[in-house]
Design a protein around this motif. Structure first.
Motif, PDB file in Angstrom:
ATOM      1  N   UNK A 171       0.817  -1.220   0.000  1.00 16.43           N
ATOM      2  CA  UNK A 171       0.000   0.000   0.000  1.00 16.43           C
ATOM      3  C   UNK A 171       0.854   1.274   0.000  1.00 16.43           C
ATOM      4  N   UNK A 172       2.150   1.155   0.251  1.00 16.27           N
ATOM      5  CA  UNK A 172       3.034   2.328   0.268  1.00 16.27           C
ATOM      6  C   UNK A 172       3.425   2.673  -1.170  1.00 16.27           C
ATOM      7  N   UNK A 173       3.244   3.917  -1.537  1.00 12.09           N
ATOM      8  CA  UNK A 173       3.526   4.352  -2.912  1.00 12.09           C
ATOM      9  C   UNK A 173       5.007   4.145  -3.254  1.00 12.09           C
ATOM     10  N   UNK A 174       5.248   3.596  -4.433  1.00 16.76           N
ATOM     11  CA  UNK A 174       6.628   3.353  -4.869  1.00 16.76           C
ATOM     12  C   UNK A 174       7.321   4.631  -5.339  1.00 16.76           C
ATOM     13  N   UNK A 175       6.533   5.699  -5.539  1.00 17.69           N
ATOM     14  CA  UNK A 175       7.131   6.931  -6.052  1.00 17.69           C
ATOM     15  C   UNK A 175       8.167   7.487  -5.085  1.00 17.69           C
ATOM     16  N   UNK A 176       7.931   7.364  -3.777  1.00 18.74           N
ATOM     17  CA  UNK A 176       8.894   7.872  -2.794  1.00 18.74           C
ATOM     18  C   UNK A 176      10.216   7.120  -2.883  1.00 18.74           C
ATOM     19  N   UNK A 177      10.141   5.813  -3.037  1.00 18.65           N
ATOM     20  CA  UNK A 177      11.363   5.026  -3.155  1.00 18.65           C
ATOM     21  C   UNK A 177      12.114   5.378  -4.441  1.00 18.65           C
ATOM     22  N   UNK A 178      11.377   5.525  -5.526  1.00 25.34           N
ATOM     23  CA  UNK A 178      12.022   5.856  -6.797  1.00 25.34           C
ATOM     24  C   UNK A 178      12.700   7.211  -6.728  1.00 25.34           C
ATOM     25  N   UNK A 179      12.059   8.182  -6.058  1.00 30.02           N
ATOM     26  CA  UNK A 179      12.678   9.497  -5.910  1.00 30.02           C
ATOM     27  C   UNK A 179      13.951   9.417  -5.085  1.00 30.02           C
ATOM     28  N   UNK A 180      13.928   8.614  -4.020  1.00 32.50           N
ATOM     29  CA  UNK A 180      15.117   8.467  -3.177  1.00 32.50           C
ATOM     30  C   UNK A 180      16.250   7.780  -3.933  1.00 32.50           C
ATOM     31  N   UNK A 181      15.929   6.783  -4.748  1.00 32.48           N
ATOM     32  CA  UNK A 181      16.951   6.085  -5.524  1.00 32.48           C
ATOM     33  C   UNK A 181      17.564   7.024  -6.568  1.00 32.48           C
ATOM     34  N   UNK A 182      16.729   7.876  -7.171  1.00 31.08           N
ATOM     35  CA  UNK A 182      17.249   8.861  -8.118  1.00 31.08           C
ATOM     36  C   UNK A 182      18.192   9.850  -7.445  1.00 31.08           C
ATOM     37  N   UNK A 183      17.963  10.102  -6.151  1.00 28.68           N
ATOM     38  CA  UNK A 183      18.844  10.998  -5.391  1.00 28.68           C
ATOM     39  C   UNK A 183      20.099  10.305  -4.894  1.00 28.68           C
ATOM     40  N   UNK A 184      20.231   9.018  -5.205  1.00 27.97           N
ATOM     41  CA  UNK A 184      21.457   8.307  -4.849  1.00 27.97           C
ATOM     42  C   UNK A 184      21.349   7.368  -3.671  1.00 27.97           C
ATOM     43  N   UNK A 185      20.157   7.193  -3.108  1.00 29.35           N
ATOM     44  CA  UNK A 185      20.000   6.299  -1.960  1.00 29.35           C
ATOM     45  C   UNK A 185      20.006   4.843  -2.422  1.00 29.35           C
ATOM     46  N   UNK A 186      20.632   3.989  -1.636  1.00 27.13           N
ATOM     47  CA  UNK A 186      20.646   2.560  -1.941  1.00 27.13           C
ATOM     48  C   UNK A 186      19.362   1.911  -1.413  1.00 27.13           C
ATOM     49  N   UNK A 187      19.146   0.650  -1.795  1.00 27.62           N
ATOM     50  CA  UNK A 187      17.936  -0.048  -1.364  1.00 27.62           C
ATOM     51  C   UNK A 187      17.864  -0.199   0.161  1.00 27.62           C
ATOM     52  N   UNK A 188      18.964  -0.555   0.852  1.00 30.60           N
ATOM     53  CA  UNK A 188      18.884  -0.611   2.321  1.00 30.60           C
ATOM     54  C   UNK A 188      18.566   0.743   2.944  1.00 30.60           C
ATOM     55  N   UNK A 189      19.126   1.834   2.415  1.00 24.75           N
ATOM     56  CA  UNK A 189      18.820   3.162   2.947  1.00 24.75           C
ATOM     57  C   UNK A 189      17.347   3.507   2.746  1.00 24.75           C
ATOM     58  N   UNK A 190      16.821   3.138   1.598  1.00 25.83           N
ATOM     59  CA  UNK A 190      15.395   3.370   1.335  1.00 25.83           C
ATOM     60  C   UNK A 190      14.551   2.606   2.347  1.00 25.83           C
ATOM     61  N   UNK A 191      14.938   1.367   2.630  1.00 23.42           N
ATOM     62  CA  UNK A 191      14.172   0.538   3.567  1.00 23.42           C
ATOM     63  C   UNK A 191      14.205   1.121   4.980  1.00 23.42           C
ATOM     64  N   UNK A 192      15.395   1.483   5.467  1.00 21.50           N
ATOM     65  CA  UNK A 192      15.535   1.939   6.850  1.00 21.50           C
ATOM     66  C   UNK A 192      15.076   3.377   7.052  1.00 21.50           C
ATOM     67  N   UNK A 193      15.327   4.233   6.086  1.00 20.77           N
ATOM     68  CA  UNK A 193      15.065   5.666   6.270  1.00 20.77           C
ATOM     69  C   UNK A 193      13.691   6.123   5.770  1.00 20.77           C
ATOM     70  N   UNK A 194      13.114   5.386   4.830  1.00 16.29           N
ATOM     71  CA  UNK A 194      11.844   5.837   4.232  1.00 16.29           C
ATOM     72  C   UNK A 194      10.696   4.886   4.563  1.00 16.29           C
ATOM     73  N   UNK A 195      10.909   3.583   4.331  1.00 17.89           N
ATOM     74  CA  UNK A 195       9.817   2.626   4.488  1.00 17.89           C
ATOM     75  C   UNK A 195       9.473   2.393   5.958  1.00 17.89           C
TER      76      UNK A 195
END
Length: 287
Positions: free
Chosen positions: A170-194
């Protein structure tokens, strides 16, 4: 007009019947709890449920709780249970969150088969593997230890991925995609955003992961034989079945221990009820 009146009468009669049935079921459900609470505070020590439901002496007090902590090592059992439950809860929560996020976001060839296999395995009760688990732990010289209980309770945690995965869906993937475009790795996206957005499902996972080892009896009875390492469920069982007449003699003390164990769980659920309900309903939206 007559047909409308008859429909109203039938609907009201159906509602009244439903309320009566629910009231009866509620009374049947709550009476054993009320009796346990009353027996935990009952002064009469030597009459259990076998002898009299309502004894002649109706006085209340804290004598059973004093006997519980003075005549047994209930405090030690409670500490053991807390250590095992908290440790298992921490490991299980990490497993469930990691597996659920991977199955929700990562697309790979065996994703669907893995989900199906985990779902099918989760339908089998855990005690079916009890004998095999015991011999594996015995071969590793891990029986009769708290570590063995933690491994048993957290080993199958990933099988409970489906509700947590539904929440992540249910969490929008757009936030993760924006973070990855800014250079965040998948673990950073998981811990800091999700995870900051997943507080309700984290609370739900923590509660469900905590209550299983807290209330379990089957595995701890199989693995643990040292009285010093008993959890509360096994310790209270052994106490009330220690001798031929110990059931009646220790029944009120047993109820005092059950009151302490149940009170901790009830307090935990009541304090986190809002997040628990939110996590369940959110996780059930998508599969």
């Amino acid at each position: 007009m007559k047909n409308s009146f008859l429909r109203t009468v039938r609907r009201n009669a159906s509602n009244i019947g439903t309320y009566i049935l629910l009231a009866v079921l509620g009374i049947v459900w709550i009476l054993p709890i009320l009796y346990l609470i009353y027996t935990a505070f009952r002064v009469t020590p030597s009459t259990g449920i076998i002898n009299a439901l309502i004894p002649d002496d109706l006085r209340l007090g804290f004598g059973n709780f004093k006997r519980l902590f003075a005549d047994t090592i209930f405090g030690k059992w409670l500490v053991n249970t807390l250590i095992v439950s908290v440790s298992s809860c921490a490991v299980s929560t990490l497993f469930i969150l990691a597996v659920s996020y991977a199955l929700s976001r990562l697309k790979f060839r065996t994703r669907k088969p893995i989900m199906n296999v985990l779902l099918v395995l989760g339908m089998f009760p855990g005690f079916m593997s009890m004998i095999a688990v015991y011999f594996i732990l015995k071969a590793m010289n891990l029986t009769n230890s708290r570590l063995a209980l933690v491994l048993v309770y957290s080993g199958s945690a990933a099988l409970s991925y489906y509700i947590c995965k539904g929440f992540f869906d249910t969490i929008a993937k757009a936030m993760e995609e924006a973070a990855i475009l800014d250079g965040a790795s998948q673990p950073i996206v998981f811990w800091k955003i999700i995870l900051p957005l997943a507080k309700p499902i984290i609370v739900y996972t923590v509660l469900t992961s905590f209550i299983s080892p807290w209330c379990d009896f089957i595995f701890v009875n199989t693995i643990i034989s040292d009285r010093e390492l008993y959890t509360v469920s096994l310790g209270l069982y052994k106490m009330i079945n220690a001798e031929k007449n110990s059931f009646n003699d220790n029944f009120t003390v047993f109820c005092a221990g059950a009151f302490v164990v149940g009170g901790i769980i009830v307090t935990l659920f009541m304090s986190m009820q809002r997040y628990y309900v939110e996590g369940v309903t959110s996780g059930a939206v998508k599969g």
